[in-house]
Design a protein around this motif. Structure first.
Motif, short mmCIF file in Angstrom:
data_model
loop_
_atom_site.label_atom_id
_atom_site.label_comp_id
_atom_site.label_asym_id
_atom_site.label_seq_id
_atom_site.Cartn_x
_atom_site.Cartn_y
_atom_site.Cartn_z
N GLU A 18 0.81 -1.21 0.00
CA GLU A 18 0.00 0.00 0.00
C GLU A 18 0.85 1.27 0.00
OE1 GLU A 18 -2.41 -0.35 3.44
OE2 GLU A 18 -3.69 -1.93 2.61
N THR A 19 2.08 1.17 0.47
CA THR A 19 2.89 2.37 0.69
C THR A 19 4.08 2.50 -0.27
OG1 THR A 19 4.04 1.17 2.45
CG2 THR A 19 2.29 2.67 3.11
N MET A 20 4.42 1.45 -1.00
CA MET A 20 5.57 1.54 -1.91
C MET A 20 5.35 2.60 -2.98
SD MET A 20 6.62 -2.40 -2.75
CE MET A 20 6.68 -3.65 -1.46
N MET A 21 6.41 3.34 -3.28
CA MET A 21 6.40 4.31 -4.37
C MET A 21 7.37 3.94 -5.48
SD MET A 21 6.20 7.88 -2.18
CE MET A 21 6.01 8.89 -3.65
N GLY A 22 8.03 2.81 -5.31
CA GLY A 22 9.01 2.31 -6.25
C GLY A 22 9.45 0.95 -5.75
N PRO A 23 10.52 0.39 -6.31
CA PRO A 23 10.99 -0.90 -5.81
C PRO A 23 11.14 -0.85 -4.29
CG PRO A 23 12.69 0.24 -7.11
CD PRO A 23 11.41 0.95 -7.34
N ASN A 24 10.73 -1.91 -3.64
CA ASN A 24 10.54 -1.96 -2.19
C ASN A 24 11.67 -1.27 -1.41
OD1 ASN A 24 9.96 -2.58 0.46
ND2 ASN A 24 9.66 -4.76 0.10
N ALA A 25 11.39 -0.06 -0.93
CA ALA A 25 12.42 0.75 -0.26
C ALA A 25 12.84 0.14 1.07
CB ALA A 25 11.90 2.17 -0.05
N MET A 195 23.31 -3.63 -6.04
CA MET A 195 22.70 -4.26 -4.86
C MET A 195 22.04 -5.59 -5.23
SD MET A 195 21.15 -0.96 -2.80
CE MET A 195 20.99 -1.93 -1.28
N ASP A 196 22.12 -6.52 -4.29
CA ASP A 196 21.55 -7.85 -4.49
C ASP A 196 20.03 -7.83 -4.52
OD1 ASP A 196 24.15 -8.88 -4.45
OD2 ASP A 196 24.09 -9.20 -2.28
N ALA A 197 19.42 -6.85 -3.86
CA ALA A 197 17.96 -6.83 -3.68
C ALA A 197 17.20 -6.34 -4.90
CB ALA A 197 17.61 -5.93 -2.49
N CYS A 198 17.89 -6.00 -5.97
CA CYS A 198 17.24 -5.34 -7.10
C CYS A 198 16.03 -6.12 -7.62
CB CYS A 198 18.25 -5.13 -8.23
SG CYS A 198 17.56 -4.36 -9.71
N GLN A 199 16.21 -7.36 -8.00
CA GLN A 199 15.12 -8.11 -8.61
C GLN A 199 13.95 -8.29 -7.66
OE1 GLN A 199 15.07 -9.28 -12.00
NE2 GLN A 199 12.92 -9.34 -11.41
N GLN A 200 14.26 -8.66 -6.41
CA GLN A 200 13.18 -8.89 -5.46
C GLN A 200 12.44 -7.61 -5.13
OE1 GLN A 200 14.37 -11.04 -1.96
NE2 GLN A 200 12.28 -11.33 -1.24
N ALA A 201 13.17 -6.51 -4.99
CA ALA A 201 12.53 -5.23 -4.69
C ALA A 201 11.60 -4.80 -5.81
CB ALA A 201 13.60 -4.17 -4.44
N TRP A 202 12.00 -5.02 -7.06
CA TRP A 202 11.14 -4.70 -8.19
C TRP A 202 9.94 -5.66 -8.25
CZ3 TRP A 202 10.48 -0.59 -11.01
CH2 TRP A 202 11.53 0.29 -11.24
N ASP A 203 10.18 -6.96 -8.05
CA ASP A 203 9.08 -7.93 -8.09
C ASP A 203 8.01 -7.60 -7.07
OD1 ASP A 203 10.33 -9.30 -10.12
OD2 ASP A 203 11.11 -10.91 -8.84
N GLU A 204 8.44 -7.19 -5.89
CA GLU A 204 7.48 -6.85 -4.84
C GLU A 204 6.68 -5.60 -5.21
OE1 GLU A 204 9.92 -8.88 -1.12
OE2 GLU A 204 10.35 -6.81 -1.69
N TYR A 205 7.37 -4.63 -5.79
CA TYR A 205 6.68 -3.40 -6.18
C TYR A 205 5.62 -3.66 -7.24
CZ TYR A 205 6.06 1.32 -8.10
OH TYR A 205 5.52 2.51 -8.55
N LEU A 206 5.88 -4.58 -8.15
CA LEU A 206 4.93 -4.85 -9.22
C LEU A 206 3.64 -5.50 -8.72
CD1 LEU A 206 7.23 -6.06 -12.14
CD2 LEU A 206 6.39 -3.76 -11.64
N GLN A 207 3.64 -5.96 -7.47
CA GLN A 207 2.42 -6.48 -6.85
C GLN A 207 1.56 -5.38 -6.25
OE1 GLN A 207 3.24 -9.84 -4.14
NE2 GLN A 207 5.28 -9.90 -5.04
N SER A 208 2.10 -4.16 -6.19
CA SER A 208 1.36 -3.05 -5.59
C SER A 208 0.19 -2.65 -6.48
CB SER A 208 2.30 -1.85 -5.40
OG SER A 208 1.57 -0.68 -5.10
N PRO A 209 -0.94 -2.25 -5.88
CA PRO A 209 -2.08 -1.81 -6.69
C PRO A 209 -1.94 -0.41 -7.26
CG PRO A 209 -2.60 -1.63 -4.35
CD PRO A 209 -1.25 -2.29 -4.44
N SER A 210 -0.89 0.32 -6.90
CA SER A 210 -0.77 1.70 -7.37
C SER A 210 -0.61 1.75 -8.88
CB SER A 210 0.43 2.39 -6.70
OG SER A 210 1.64 2.04 -7.34
#
Length: 239
Positions: A18-25, A195-210
């Motif tokens: 609900e709060t992400m504005m980009g790849p999972n900060a 950073m290692d988190a790149c793919q996962q952070a993007w994948d999580e963001y793409l699940q956001s309803p925004s």
């Protein structure tokens, strides 16, 4: 709390989406913070904090005082969010435009952190000398910024990215940022990496309803994401 615990993995995913504005900060700042000398009671400026999920991690996991500063998200909105989490005393809220006057005392912060924001205001030679006075000598400026895995000359972007590219992405390479920061004599780069988190952070963001996240789905489906990285750059104030 164990500094190396996977704090983000155990956080309420519905809240994050609900709060992400980009790849999972939160995931990005956790990976970055695990490599920084953070200790309780530090004063950390989270510059460009957005909806504050990076500030939440710093306050909850590291027990530091966070100054959560953003231009677009109002302090009132973030205050309500932090209050519900019981973080009123750990996070101080401000509305700040980093391109204008910065309302802090010199030598005040132990560290300045910025996650998925610095690229919008810091891609110039003026920003580091503007920020450095507010950091204690020996303190750090640490940023995490989306970028490209290499330099692409104008007009020569990968085919998958060309239909979607807009200049306001401000995506650059590690080498581009390194060259920019090396022009500032008051700071020494101590870390520069993908950073290692790149793919996962993007994948999580793409699940956001925004709608911002939904707009990225066709870009990733077209394969442009394989050229993306998240760059961590850390510099120590030397004077």
């Amino acid at each position: 709390m164990n500094k190396n615990a996977l704090f983000t993995d155990n956080y309420d995913i519905s809240f994050l989406l609900e709060t992400m504005m980009g790849p999972n900060a939160m995931r990005i700042v956790e990976e970055m913070a695990n490599m920084l000398p953070i200790s309780p009671d530090m004063r950390i400026l989270d510059l460009g904090c957005g909806t504050g999920i990076s500030s939440i991690l710093l306050a909850e996991k590291y027990d530091v005082t966070v100054f959560a500063a953003d231009l677009w998200i109002s302090p009132t909105e973030n205050a309500q969010r932090f209050s519900r989490l019981g973080l009123d005393s750990k996070i101080i809220l401000l509305q700040v435009d980093a391109t204008k006057e910065i309302p802090f005392a010199h030598e005040y912060f132990d560290m300045i952190i910025s996650v998925d924001a610095y690229q919008y205001f810091g891609g110039n030679q003026a920003m580091l000398p503007k920020l450095l006075p507010f950091v204690k000598t020996g303190g750090l400026i640490a940023v995490a910024i989306p970028g490209f895995i290499q330099d692409y000359p104008e007009g020569q972007l990968p085919e998958e990215a060309q239909p979607f590219w807009a200049p306001d992405w401000y995506f650059y390479s590690c080498n581009w940022w390194k060259a920019l920061w090396e022009k500032e004599p008051g700071i020494t780069i101590t870390m520069l990496r993908e950073m290692d988190a790149c793919q996962q952070a993007w994948d999580e963001y793409l699940q956001s309803p925004s709608w911002h996240a939904q707009k990225m789905i066709p870009i990733m489906q077209a394969g442009a994401g394989k050229y993306f990285n998240i760059i961590q750059i850390v510099g120590r104030k030397v004077s």
